[in-house]
Design an enzyme around this catalytic site. Structure first.
Site, PDB file in Angstrom:
ATOM      1  N   GLU A  53       0.834  -1.212   0.000  1.00 29.38           N
ATOM      2  CA  GLU A  53       0.000   0.000   0.000  1.00 29.38           C
ATOM      3  C   GLU A  53       0.864   1.256   0.000  1.00 29.38           C
ATOM      4  OE1 GLU A  53      -2.962   0.769  -0.599  1.00 29.38           O
ATOM      5  OE2 GLU A  53      -4.131  -1.040  -0.260  1.00 29.38           O
ATOM      6  N   GLU A  96       1.469   6.604  -6.998  1.00 30.16           N
ATOM      7  CA  GLU A  96       0.459   7.620  -7.281  1.00 30.16           C
ATOM      8  C   GLU A  96       1.033   9.030  -7.148  1.00 30.16           C
ATOM      9  OE1 GLU A  96      -2.846   6.811  -4.717  1.00 30.16           O
ATOM     10  OE2 GLU A  96      -3.467   5.063  -5.885  1.00 30.16           O
TER      11      GLU A  96
END
Length: 116
Positions: free
Chosen positions: A63, A70
């Site tokens: 994660e 991102e």
């Protein structure tokens, strides 16, 4: 040696940011707490604990990497670009694949204990 210890400070800042601001990390941390409680209640073996802790650590690390991808993509371009979307989708897909594998590992470890 000073830069060596400074690297730990930066890493810790990343962990704090990820655990306090990333929605999916928070979700996985809650899931991890549930799994750890279930492990404690079912009396996992030492090997099972090692597997569970490794899987939890890897999901959360994935994660963090997804969030980093991102951020980098957003830093490089603000416009919607097919390659930028693919990069983000691939990173998210990697987390999903490992999360599904983790759930299957959890079922393999916990189901026999719950059926007894």
């Amino acid at each position: 040696m000073k830069t060596f210890f400074k690297a730990f400070t930066y890493a810790w800042m990343g962990i704090v940011h990820g655990t306090t601001r990333e929605r999916n990390v928070k979700f996985h941390l809650i899931a991890a707490m549930i799994v750890l409680a279930a492990g404690w209640m079912t009396g996992l073996s030492q090997l099972e604990w090692i597997i569970i802790i490794a899987v939890i650590g890897l999901v959360i690390a994935m994660e963090f990497l997804n969030a980093a991808v991102e951020r980098v993509v957003d830093l490089v371009t603000q416009e919607v670009h097919p390659l930028a979307k693919q990069a983000k989708d691939l990173a998210a897909g990697a987390v999903l694949v490992f999360s599904i594998a983790s759930a299957i590992i959890g079922i393999i470890i916990f189901l026999p204990k719950w059926l007894m």
